[in-house]
Write a protein that holds these residues in place. Structure first.
Motif, mmCIF file in Angstrom:
data_model
loop_
_atom_site.group_PDB
_atom_site.id
_atom_site.type_symbol
_atom_site.label_atom_id
_atom_site.label_comp_id
_atom_site.label_asym_id
_atom_site.label_seq_id
_atom_site.Cartn_x
_atom_site.Cartn_y
_atom_site.Cartn_z
ATOM 1 N N ILE A 235 -45.123 52.099 15.357
ATOM 2 C CA ILE A 235 -44.784 52.247 13.941
ATOM 3 C C ILE A 235 -45.293 51.042 13.150
ATOM 4 C CG2 ILE A 235 -42.906 52.609 12.309
ATOM 5 C CD1 ILE A 235 -41.268 53.788 14.556
ATOM 6 N N GLN A 236 -45.224 49.856 13.749
ATOM 7 C CA GLN A 236 -45.754 48.663 13.096
ATOM 8 C C GLN A 236 -47.265 48.792 12.892
ATOM 9 O OE1 GLN A 236 -44.028 46.128 11.979
ATOM 10 N NE2 GLN A 236 -45.530 44.513 11.618
ATOM 11 N N GLU A 237 -47.950 49.399 13.845
ATOM 12 C CA GLU A 237 -49.388 49.598 13.708
ATOM 13 C C GLU A 237 -49.708 50.528 12.547
ATOM 14 O OE1 GLU A 237 -53.178 51.230 16.368
ATOM 15 O OE2 GLU A 237 -51.156 51.108 17.214
ATOM 16 N N PHE A 238 -48.894 51.569 12.363
ATOM 17 C CA PHE A 238 -49.112 52.466 11.229
ATOM 18 C C PHE A 238 -48.924 51.730 9.905
ATOM 19 C CE2 PHE A 238 -46.774 54.972 8.035
ATOM 20 C CZ PHE A 238 -47.812 55.783 7.600
ATOM 21 N N TYR A 239 -47.844 50.948 9.775
ATOM 22 C CA TYR A 239 -47.605 50.234 8.522
ATOM 23 C C TYR A 239 -48.594 49.090 8.318
ATOM 24 C CZ TYR A 239 -43.382 52.742 7.235
ATOM 25 O OH TYR A 239 -42.503 53.722 6.833
ATOM 26 N N SER A 240 -49.247 48.638 9.385
ATOM 27 C CA SER A 240 -50.295 47.641 9.226
ATOM 28 C C SER A 240 -51.497 48.215 8.478
ATOM 29 C CB SER A 240 -50.739 47.111 10.591
ATOM 30 O OG SER A 240 -49.673 46.458 11.251
ATOM 31 N N ARG A 241 -51.678 49.531 8.556
ATOM 32 C CA ARG A 241 -52.728 50.172 7.775
ATOM 33 C C ARG A 241 -52.310 50.393 6.327
ATOM 34 N NH1 ARG A 241 -52.943 53.358 12.635
ATOM 35 N NH2 ARG A 241 -51.845 55.064 11.564
ATOM 36 N N GLU A 242 -50.993 50.379 6.064
ATOM 37 C CA GLU A 242 -50.489 50.549 4.703
ATOM 38 C C GLU A 242 -50.365 49.216 3.969
ATOM 39 O OE1 GLU A 242 -49.406 53.675 3.319
ATOM 40 O OE2 GLU A 242 -50.494 54.488 5.030
ATOM 41 N N SER A 243 -50.152 48.135 4.700
ATOM 42 C CA SER A 243 -49.946 46.818 4.096
ATOM 43 C C SER A 243 -50.410 45.747 5.068
ATOM 44 C CB SER A 243 -48.461 46.615 3.751
ATOM 45 O OG SER A 243 -48.206 45.302 3.314
ATOM 46 N N ILE B 78 -28.513 41.568 10.743
ATOM 47 C CA ILE B 78 -29.737 41.864 9.997
ATOM 48 C C ILE B 78 -30.799 40.863 10.431
ATOM 49 C CG2 ILE B 78 -30.773 42.114 7.711
ATOM 50 C CD1 ILE B 78 -27.933 42.543 6.642
ATOM 51 N N LYS B 79 -31.933 41.365 10.917
ATOM 52 C CA LYS B 79 -33.006 40.513 11.405
ATOM 53 C C LYS B 79 -34.342 40.992 10.855
ATOM 54 C CE LYS B 79 -30.733 39.321 15.784
ATOM 55 N NZ LYS B 79 -30.851 39.308 17.263
ATOM 56 N N GLY B 80 -35.288 40.063 10.768
ATOM 57 C CA GLY B 80 -36.639 40.371 10.330
ATOM 58 C C GLY B 80 -37.654 39.922 11.358
ATOM 59 N N PHE B 81 -38.721 40.704 11.522
ATOM 60 C CA PHE B 81 -39.744 40.414 12.521
ATOM 61 C C PHE B 81 -41.130 40.637 11.909
ATOM 62 C CE2 PHE B 81 -36.003 41.963 14.720
ATOM 63 C CZ PHE B 81 -35.822 41.046 15.752
ATOM 64 N N VAL B 82 -42.102 39.929 12.469
ATOM 65 C CA VAL B 82 -43.517 40.188 12.209
ATOM 66 C C VAL B 82 -44.202 40.311 13.561
ATOM 67 C CG1 VAL B 82 -43.619 39.041 9.965
ATOM 68 C CG2 VAL B 82 -44.005 37.711 12.042
ATOM 69 N N SER B 83 -45.314 41.009 13.582
ATOM 70 C CA SER B 83 -46.026 41.232 14.833
ATOM 71 C C SER B 83 -47.204 40.282 14.949
ATOM 72 C CB SER B 83 -46.516 42.681 14.911
ATOM 73 O OG SER B 83 -47.439 42.947 13.877
ATOM 74 N N VAL B 84 -47.413 39.781 16.161
ATOM 75 C CA VAL B 84 -48.550 38.933 16.497
ATOM 76 C C VAL B 84 -49.359 39.664 17.559
ATOM 77 C CG1 VAL B 84 -49.291 36.709 17.399
ATOM 78 C CG2 VAL B 84 -47.259 36.846 15.958
ATOM 79 N N HIS B 85 -50.644 39.868 17.325
ATOM 80 C CA HIS B 85 -51.473 40.677 18.204
ATOM 81 C C HIS B 85 -52.019 39.846 19.364
ATOM 82 C CE1 HIS B 85 -51.416 44.166 15.559
ATOM 83 N NE2 HIS B 85 -51.588 43.331 14.547
ATOM 84 N N LEU B 86 -51.989 40.449 20.541
ATOM 85 C CA LEU B 86 -52.541 39.864 21.759
ATOM 86 C C LEU B 86 -53.860 40.561 22.066
ATOM 87 C CD1 LEU B 86 -52.318 38.136 24.364
ATOM 88 C CD2 LEU B 86 -51.044 40.044 25.366
ATOM 89 N N SER B 87 -54.897 39.787 22.250
ATOM 90 C CA SER B 87 -56.222 40.364 22.480
ATOM 91 C C SER B 87 -56.841 39.746 23.729
ATOM 92 C CB SER B 87 -57.137 40.125 21.272
ATOM 93 O OG SER B 87 -57.305 38.737 21.041
ATOM 94 N N LEU B 88 -57.707 40.511 24.368
ATOM 95 C CA LEU B 88 -58.488 40.072 25.521
ATOM 96 C C LEU B 88 -59.951 40.070 25.098
ATOM 97 C CD1 LEU B 88 -58.562 39.299 28.527
ATOM 98 C CD2 LEU B 88 -58.815 41.723 29.044
ATOM 99 N N GLY B 89 -60.437 38.892 24.744
ATOM 100 C CA GLY B 89 -61.773 38.808 24.165
ATOM 101 C C GLY B 89 -61.754 39.383 22.763
ATOM 102 N N ASP B 90 -62.563 40.414 22.521
ATOM 103 C CA ASP B 90 -62.602 41.085 21.229
ATOM 104 C C ASP B 90 -61.774 42.360 21.196
ATOM 105 O OD1 ASP B 90 -64.331 39.139 20.347
ATOM 106 O OD2 ASP B 90 -66.139 40.274 20.882
ATOM 107 N N GLN B 91 -61.124 42.696 22.294
ATOM 108 C CA GLN B 91 -60.394 43.949 22.368
ATOM 109 C C GLN B 91 -58.895 43.702 22.204
ATOM 110 O OE1 GLN B 91 -60.978 46.113 25.957
ATOM 111 N NE2 GLN B 91 -59.802 47.905 25.301
ATOM 112 N N PRO B 92 -58.249 44.311 21.177
ATOM 113 C CA PRO B 92 -56.795 44.154 21.022
ATOM 114 C C PRO B 92 -56.053 44.904 22.115
ATOM 115 C CG PRO B 92 -57.648 45.724 19.415
ATOM 116 C CD PRO B 92 -58.846 45.145 20.123
ATOM 117 N N LEU B 93 -54.965 44.297 22.593
ATOM 118 C CA LEU B 93 -54.226 44.875 23.712
ATOM 119 C C LEU B 93 -52.798 45.259 23.343
ATOM 120 C CD1 LEU B 93 -55.370 42.504 26.580
ATOM 121 C CD2 LEU B 93 -56.272 44.758 26.008
ATOM 122 N N ALA B 94 -52.063 44.355 22.723
ATOM 123 C CA ALA B 94 -50.645 44.600 22.470
ATOM 124 C C ALA B 94 -50.200 43.784 21.269
ATOM 125 C CB ALA B 94 -49.808 44.246 23.706
#
Length: 308
Positions: free
Chosen positions: A138-146, A165-181
């Protein structure tokens, strides 16, 4: 309900990708990399957002365990995300899939922006304690919206005795140029509210409420909280003066500026000011009651005239 977009979560596929990551890291010696951290990001949440989320949770369908929705607001010049509004998005989820009604989401966004065009998508919310399994998709979908959306969670199950009540942001993990998680990192939240809103929010955080406080009881609770804060400041100043605590120039300057904002009034002038304000409030209550009575008479006269 017809959903226009479906996000799938396949457990076997995730396990296979994790095994492939380990193989690639050991054979090609490619380092895993995290994207730029957003730990310095913070968010300011208005109480209307929390009230709307709780209201949507109460009105959710019987088979739904949680609700998901969109956060609206803006990004302040200092980078703080100002969350001012929200709306729920119909969804359906099972053990291995999550489906969002994207058409409904876009229609609601268009309606909100007609009223307030300055409000844009700043993230999404869900009820529950912390991040769940489908949050990354779901975070990936909203990353395309904002860009860099935040994820707000509201614990309506009161697992810790209150609504967390908590807030989070996502940090992407990549292997070289390929995003993983994606990894979720918690960010600081600032709940700014006036005293009347805080009284309602305090009632909302408790697991059970006998009755809602009236105006006098809310004012009494606010005054008790104010007196407790004054006692804490008085104790802190005494401890600093007597050497029990180290002095902090920033805190001392803040206390001095706060005290300087209080007008210098004598006790007689203060009593007159309070009494004048109380009389104004009583006059407003009298006028409101008089208006309701006049409207009731007018409605009854109109009904009698139609019968005759």
């Amino acid at each position: 309900m017809k959903f226009s977009t479906m996000i799938m979560i396949a457990g076997n596929k995730i396990m296979y990708e994790e095994q492939w990551i380990t193989t690639m890291a050991s054979s090609d010696q490619t380092a895993l990399q995290f994207s730029a951290s957003s730990a310095s990001l913070s968010a300011k949440v208005h109480p209307l957002v929390i009230f709307n989320i709780c209201d949507c949770f109460v009105r959710r369908p019987d088979q739904a365990e949680r609700i998901i929705g969109t956060l609206l607001g803006s990004v302040l010049p200092d980078g703080t995300v100002d969350v001012r509004n929200c709306y729920a998005v119909p969804h359906s989820e099972s053990q291995d899939q999550v489906a969002l009604d994207i058409d409904y989401h876009h229609n609601m966004l268009s309606s909100h922006q007609k009223v307030n065009p300055k409000e844009v998508i700043v993230g999404w919310f869900s009820t529950g304690f912390g991040v769940s399994g489908g949050s990354a998709l779901i975070q990936e979908f909203y990353s395309r919206e904002s860009s860099n959306p935040i994820h707000l969670t509201v614990d309506t199950g009161f697992q810790n005795g209150e609504a967390s009540i908590k807030g989070f942001v996502s940090v992407h993990l990549s292997l070289g140029d390929q995003p993983l998680a994606a990894q979720f990192q918690e960010i600081p939240l600032d709940l700014r509210m006036v005293e009347a809103e805080r009284v309602g929010f305090d009632m909302l955080k408790t697991t059970s409420v006998d009755k809602l406080p009236n105006d006098l009881e809310g004012m009494e609770a606010s005054m008790e909280r104010l007196l407790a804060l004054i006692d804490d400041v008085h104790k802190y100043v005494d401890d600093v003066v007597e050497g029990r605590l180290p002095q902090d120039n920033k805190t001392g300057r803040f206390i001095a500026d706060t005290v300087a904002t209080i007008p210098k009034l004598s006790s007689q002038a203060f009593d007159k000011l309070v009494n004048d304000g109380l009389q104004d409030q009583l006059l407003l209550l009298y006028l409101a009651s008089l208006t309701r009575t006049q409207l009731s008479f007018a409605e009854k006269l109109n009904t009698a005239a139609q019968i005759l």
